[in-house]
Design a protein around this motif. Structure first.
Motif, mmCIF file in Angstrom:
data_model
loop_
_atom_site.group_PDB
_atom_site.id
_atom_site.type_symbol
_atom_site.label_atom_id
_atom_site.label_comp_id
_atom_site.label_asym_id
_atom_site.label_seq_id
_atom_site.Cartn_x
_atom_site.Cartn_y
_atom_site.Cartn_z
ATOM 1 N N GLY A 12 0.812 -1.207 0.000
ATOM 2 C CA GLY A 12 0.000 0.000 0.000
ATOM 3 C C GLY A 12 0.846 1.257 0.000
ATOM 4 N N THR A 32 -3.169 1.389 -3.101
ATOM 5 C CA THR A 32 -3.253 2.406 -2.048
ATOM 6 C C THR A 32 -3.276 1.728 -0.678
ATOM 7 O OG1 THR A 32 -5.664 2.380 -2.045
ATOM 8 C CG2 THR A 32 -4.578 3.893 -3.576
ATOM 9 N N GLU A 34 -5.722 1.788 1.285
ATOM 10 C CA GLU A 34 -7.040 1.154 1.374
ATOM 11 C C GLU A 34 -7.045 -0.214 0.681
ATOM 12 O OE1 GLU A 34 -7.519 5.261 2.496
ATOM 13 O OE2 GLU A 34 -6.497 4.322 0.795
ATOM 14 N N ASP A 35 -6.361 -0.321 -0.464
ATOM 15 C CA ASP A 35 -6.279 -1.612 -1.156
ATOM 16 C C ASP A 35 -5.609 -2.662 -0.267
ATOM 17 O OD1 ASP A 35 -7.444 -0.583 -3.484
ATOM 18 O OD2 ASP A 35 -5.500 0.075 -4.273
ATOM 19 N N ALA A 37 -5.330 -2.641 2.965
ATOM 20 C CA ALA A 37 -6.085 -2.869 4.206
ATOM 21 C C ALA A 37 -7.235 -3.840 4.018
ATOM 22 C CB ALA A 37 -6.603 -1.544 4.749
ATOM 23 N N ARG A 38 -7.570 -4.191 2.801
ATOM 24 C CA ARG A 38 -8.685 -5.110 2.558
ATOM 25 C C ARG A 38 -8.272 -6.576 2.657
ATOM 26 N NH1 ARG A 38 -9.878 -0.704 -0.979
ATOM 27 N NH2 ARG A 38 -11.912 0.231 -0.449
ATOM 28 N N ARG A 57 -7.827 6.157 9.998
ATOM 29 C CA ARG A 57 -8.458 6.193 8.678
ATOM 30 C C ARG A 57 -8.818 4.801 8.174
ATOM 31 N NH1 ARG A 57 -4.502 8.330 4.332
ATOM 32 N NH2 ARG A 57 -4.728 6.539 2.979
ATOM 33 N N LEU A 58 -7.943 3.844 8.464
ATOM 34 C CA LEU A 58 -8.155 2.494 7.932
ATOM 35 C C LEU A 58 -8.939 1.585 8.874
ATOM 36 C CD1 LEU A 58 -4.603 1.754 6.453
ATOM 37 C CD2 LEU A 58 -6.619 2.606 5.244
ATOM 38 N N LEU A 61 -11.807 -0.606 7.649
ATOM 39 C CA LEU A 61 -11.402 -1.681 6.744
ATOM 40 C C LEU A 61 -10.658 -2.796 7.466
ATOM 41 C CD1 LEU A 61 -10.101 0.456 3.722
ATOM 42 C CD2 LEU A 61 -12.268 -0.779 3.885
#
Length: 302
Positions: A12, A32, A34-35, A37-38, A57-58, A61
């Motif tokens: 990320g 990213t 976010e990607d 963190a999934r 922020r994460l 997720l």
């Protein structure tokens, strides 16, 4: 290392633009934060001064995910590395407060980043990584993840017990074999182990061949040396049963072989309870206490 072991890995970056600038091995996908963190397992490895913002922020997720905390809040005190967090708070506890719905694991923090990949590749299985978590049921999964990188896993305890892995801790920054790291973790846990004296359960953490020496014991009618778990346990039970208690137990000079232990002893005497400092040199073996040389002020407790 995980990509080489067959895991699907996403690195990320802070933004799509910065992700486009990153060069990684072919099996690794770049996306990213976010990607990344999934995934079911997420490694947080960002600058500590920005870690709180990233974790917050994460957090949505990361619900239910295994989050490996490799970060270090480092400061320098009297020329030595130390934790920049408030006294008594470990890095793992700090992150767990930010991610209460995730399973936080403290790991890979005590090895210098420039050695982390090279040592695992050159001598897989020789060097060890200590980890800490409150999720004991996840330990097999965590240990498999560590083993798949080429390191031997060593459990360091709960997040509250993980200061050994933080800046200023005895394992930071050190690269150790499994046996040495296990010995160092045992030395770090000596206060918890020795506190069992107060509940007469110390025998559970004594080596079968333990030796306990009281150099000043003969001056108050106590044998100088007790050898073997049964003899030591029986003697300590008599002492504990007489009303002696210990408190304020702490270690210094922790090594894979043991540590120096300081404590305060409360001794019943004809004049009432008397306090005396106790200093012990304690050796460990196979995760247990194997040798103790204990000193206290015999004149004060007569």
């Amino acid at each position: 290392l995980w990509a080489q072991a067959g895991y699907e890995v996403t690195l990320g970056a802070r933004s799509v633009a910065s992700a486009a600038l990153v060069n990684v091995p072919d099996p690794v996908r770049v996306g990213t934060f976010e990607d990344a963190a999934r995934h079911d397992v997420v490694v947080l490895a960002v600058r500590h001064d920005g870690a709180a913002d990233v974790a917050t922020r994460l957090a949505p997720l990361l619900r239910g995910s295994l989050v490996l905390d490799t970060m270090n809040a480092v400061t320098v005190r009297e020329g030595r590395a130390a934790s920049a967090l408030e006294d008594g708070l470990t890095e793992g506890q700090w992150l767990a407060r930010l991610l209460p719905e995730s399973t936080v694991v403290r790991a890979f923090s005590h090895i210098q980043d420039e050695l982390l990949v090279s040592r695992a590749r050159k001598t897989p299985g020789v060097w060890a990584v200590a980890y800490a978590t409150d999720a004991t049921t996840e330990r097999p999964r965590i240990e498999q993840l560590i083993s798949d990188t080429g390191y031997a896993p060593v459990f360091a305890g709960s997040l509250a017990q993980s200061s050994i892995l933080d800046p200023g801790g005895a394992a930071f920054p050190r690269l150790l074999t499994r046996a040495d790291l296990h010995g160092l973790v045992t030395a770090h846990r000596l206060p918890e182990m020795l506190d069992r004296f107060n509940t007469a359960t110390l025998g559970e953490v004594l080596h079968e061949q333990v030796r306990w020496v009281f150099p000043y014991g003969p001056t108050i009618g106590v044998a100088e040396t007790f050898q073997g778990r049964q003899a030591v346990t029986e003697h300590l039970a008599r002492v504990q049963g007489s009303g002696v208690r210990i408190s304020a137990i702490r270690t210094e000079l922790e090594t894979p072989q043991g540590a120096v232990v300081h404590a305060s002893g409360s001794f019943p005497t004809p004049r009432g309870l008397v306090s005396s400092p106790i200093v012990s040199v304690v050796a460990v073996r196979e995760g247990l206490i194997s040798d103790v040389c204990e000193y206290w002020d015999t004149a004060a407790i007569r």
